[in-house]
Design a protein around this motif. Structure first.
Motif, PDB file in Angstrom:
ATOM      1  N   LEU A   1      20.422   5.730  39.366  1.00 28.84           N
ATOM      2  CA  LEU A   1      20.373   6.515  40.619  1.00 28.84           C
ATOM      3  C   LEU A   1      21.661   7.122  40.789  1.00 28.84           C
ATOM      4  N   ALA A   2      22.531   6.305  40.943  1.00 31.54           N
ATOM      5  CA  ALA A   2      23.887   6.925  41.294  1.00 31.54           C
ATOM      6  C   ALA A   2      24.569   7.571  40.028  1.00 31.54           C
ATOM      7  N   ALA A   3      24.516   7.118  38.617  1.00 32.93           N
ATOM      8  CA  ALA A   3      24.739   7.897  37.779  1.00 32.93           C
ATOM      9  C   ALA A   3      24.114   9.162  37.700  1.00 32.93           C
ATOM     10  N   CYS A   4      22.687   9.281  38.068  1.00 29.84           N
ATOM     11  CA  CYS A   4      21.912  10.656  38.040  1.00 29.84           C
ATOM     12  C   CYS A   4      22.432  11.700  39.091  1.00 29.84           C
ATOM     13  N   GLY A   5      22.912  10.949  40.372  1.00 29.03           N
ATOM     14  CA  GLY A   5      23.832  11.877  41.102  1.00 29.03           C
ATOM     15  C   GLY A   5      25.184  12.459  40.832  1.00 29.03           C
ATOM     16  N   ALA A   6      25.737  11.488  39.718  1.00 33.89           N
ATOM     17  CA  ALA A   6      26.876  12.248  39.387  1.00 33.89           C
ATOM     18  C   ALA A   6      26.632  12.866  38.055  1.00 33.89           C
ATOM     19  N   GLY A   7      25.343  13.127  37.586  1.00 34.15           N
ATOM     20  CA  GLY A   7      25.254  14.183  36.585  1.00 34.15           C
ATOM     21  C   GLY A   7      25.350  13.226  35.297  1.00 34.15           C
ATOM     22  N   LYS A   8      25.364  11.945  35.402  1.00 34.82           N
ATOM     23  CA  LYS A   8      25.527  11.108  34.263  1.00 34.82           C
ATOM     24  C   LYS A   8      24.475   9.913  33.954  1.00 34.82           C
ATOM     25  N   GLY A   9      23.174  10.471  34.338  1.00 35.18           N
ATOM     26  CA  GLY A   9      21.990   9.600  34.110  1.00 35.18           C
ATOM     27  C   GLY A   9      21.705   9.447  32.872  1.00 35.18           C
ATOM     28  N   ARG A  10      21.786  10.463  31.843  1.00 34.62           N
ATOM     29  CA  ARG A  10      21.376  10.456  30.546  1.00 34.62           C
ATOM     30  C   ARG A  10      22.605   9.452  29.894  1.00 34.62           C
ATOM     31  N   MET A  11      23.693   9.360  30.211  1.00 36.81           N
ATOM     32  CA  MET A  11      24.668   8.486  29.652  1.00 36.81           C
ATOM     33  C   MET A  11      24.441   7.113  30.026  1.00 36.81           C
ATOM     34  N   GLU A  12      23.939   7.026  31.164  1.00 35.35           N
ATOM     35  CA  GLU A  12      23.692   5.337  31.779  1.00 35.35           C
ATOM     36  C   GLU A  12      22.351   4.711  31.496  1.00 35.35           C
TER      37      GLU A  12
ATOM     38  N   ILE B   1       9.410   2.539  27.114  1.00 32.15           N
ATOM     39  CA  ILE B   1      10.562   3.422  27.340  1.00 32.15           C
ATOM     40  C   ILE B   1      11.654   3.170  26.523  1.00 32.15           C
ATOM     41  N   CYS B   2      11.916   1.988  25.898  1.00 21.09           N
ATOM     42  CA  CYS B   2      13.229   1.736  25.091  1.00 21.09           C
ATOM     43  C   CYS B   2      12.687   2.326  23.806  1.00 21.09           C
ATOM     44  N   ALA B   3      11.640   2.320  23.289  1.00 21.22           N
ATOM     45  CA  ALA B   3      11.145   3.041  22.001  1.00 21.22           C
ATOM     46  C   ALA B   3      11.210   4.496  22.177  1.00 21.22           C
ATOM     47  N   LYS B   4      11.071   4.936  23.383  1.00 21.72           N
ATOM     48  CA  LYS B   4      11.005   6.552  23.583  1.00 21.72           C
ATOM     49  C   LYS B   4      12.659   6.796  23.578  1.00 21.72           C
ATOM     50  N   LEU B   5      13.586   5.871  24.130  1.00 24.72           N
ATOM     51  CA  LEU B   5      14.673   6.140  24.275  1.00 24.72           C
ATOM     52  C   LEU B   5      15.352   6.309  22.730  1.00 24.72           C
ATOM     53  N   GLU B   6      14.776   5.433  21.945  1.00 26.84           N
ATOM     54  CA  GLU B   6      15.358   5.174  20.629  1.00 26.84           C
ATOM     55  C   GLU B   6      14.917   6.363  19.873  1.00 26.84           C
ATOM     56  N   LYS B   7      13.766   6.885  19.951  1.00 24.22           N
ATOM     57  CA  LYS B   7      13.081   8.013  19.292  1.00 24.22           C
ATOM     58  C   LYS B   7      13.388   9.417  19.694  1.00 24.22           C
ATOM     59  N   GLU B   8      13.716   9.515  20.955  1.00 19.55           N
ATOM     60  CA  GLU B   8      13.978  11.070  21.614  1.00 19.55           C
ATOM     61  C   GLU B   8      15.577  10.922  22.073  1.00 19.55           C
ATOM     62  N   GLY B   9      16.160  10.144  22.570  1.00 26.03           N
ATOM     63  CA  GLY B   9      17.357  10.073  22.856  1.00 26.03           C
ATOM     64  C   GLY B   9      17.313   9.998  24.459  1.00 26.03           C
ATOM     65  N   PRO B  10      18.347  10.081  25.029  1.00 24.82           N
ATOM     66  CA  PRO B  10      18.309  10.101  26.564  1.00 24.82           C
ATOM     67  C   PRO B  10      17.816  11.400  27.296  1.00 24.82           C
ATOM     68  N   THR B  11      16.812  11.477  27.533  1.00 24.82           N
ATOM     69  CA  THR B  11      16.369  12.835  28.175  1.00 24.82           C
ATOM     70  C   THR B  11      16.066  12.608  29.621  1.00 24.82           C
ATOM     71  N   ILE B  12      16.332  13.940  30.260  1.00 22.13           N
ATOM     72  CA  ILE B  12      15.950  13.967  31.685  1.00 22.13           C
ATOM     73  C   ILE B  12      14.717  13.290  32.215  1.00 22.13           C
ATOM     74  N   PRO B  13      13.736  13.821  31.404  1.00 21.97           N
ATOM     75  CA  PRO B  13      12.409  13.215  31.815  1.00 21.97           C
ATOM     76  C   PRO B  13      12.159  11.653  31.774  1.00 21.97           C
ATOM     77  N   LEU B  14      13.015  11.211  30.626  1.00 27.18           N
ATOM     78  CA  LEU B  14      13.138   9.622  30.608  1.00 27.18           C
ATOM     79  C   LEU B  14      13.496   8.981  31.826  1.00 27.18           C
ATOM     80  N   VAL B  15      14.804   9.746  32.152  1.00 26.75           N
ATOM     81  CA  VAL B  15      15.486   9.185  33.503  1.00 26.75           C
ATOM     82  C   VAL B  15      14.724   9.222  34.414  1.00 26.75           C
ATOM     83  N   GLY B  16      13.934  10.123  34.297  1.00 25.88           N
ATOM     84  CA  GLY B  16      13.130  10.257  35.714  1.00 25.88           C
ATOM     85  C   GLY B  16      11.881   9.366  35.723  1.00 25.88           C
ATOM     86  N   GLU B  17      11.322   9.061  34.452  1.00 22.57           N
ATOM     87  CA  GLU B  17      10.392   7.955  34.389  1.00 22.57           C
ATOM     88  C   GLU B  17      10.884   6.340  34.648  1.00 22.57           C
TER      89      GLU B  17
END
Length: 133
Positions: free
Chosen positions: A31-42, A90-106
């Motif tokens: 959540l903190a990473a998201c607040g800093a605009g780094k959610g997808r990286m985290e 969720i891990c499979a989605k991350l591997e397939k689609e990469g770190p998307t904003i909707p996945l961070v929300g999920e």
């Protein structure tokens, strides 16, 4: 919105409570990473941690339940298995689609919501049973 490890999340079991704190911290770090605009990286770090740590944590909880002959062990274990499948998905989605904003929300909504609800509703029952033994 960060999660706070409040009294209503405490089970009274030192090991379980410390592991729950670490799980809540992992969600808060995302959540903190998201607040800093780094959610997808985290996201990859958080999902990997959750996958590994929930397996360890659930194993510890289940050992305690077996040790104290918790009567609803099978149901509790099923909840754990269901959650591990959600995290794996969720891990499979991350591997397939990469770190998307909707996945961070999920991760933020599904994972955090499930953990908090499970601790408040199920883990406190286990802890109360063990305390009564």
């Amino acid at each position: 919105m960060a999660y706070t490890f409040t009294k209503d999340l405490e089970t009274g079991n030192q090991l379980i409570d410390s592991e729950h704190r670490q799980l809540v911290d992992a969600i808060n770090n995302l959540l903190a990473a998201c607040g800093a605009g780094k959610g997808r990286m985290e996201l990859a770090n958080t999902t990997k941690f959750l996958q590994d740590y929930t397996a360890k944590h659930f194993s510890n909880e289940e050992k305690l339940q077996l040790q104290y002959k918790y009567p609803d062990y099978a149901t509790h274990k099923r909840y754990h298995e269901d959650f591990k499948r959600v995290v794996a998905g969720i891990c499979a989605k991350l591997e397939k689609e990469g770190p998307t904003i909707p996945l961070v929300g999920e991760v933020n909504s599904t994972i955090a919501g499930w953990l908090i609800n499970h601790i408040k509703k199920e883990d406190v029952k286990v802890a109360a049973y063990i305390k009564g033994k």
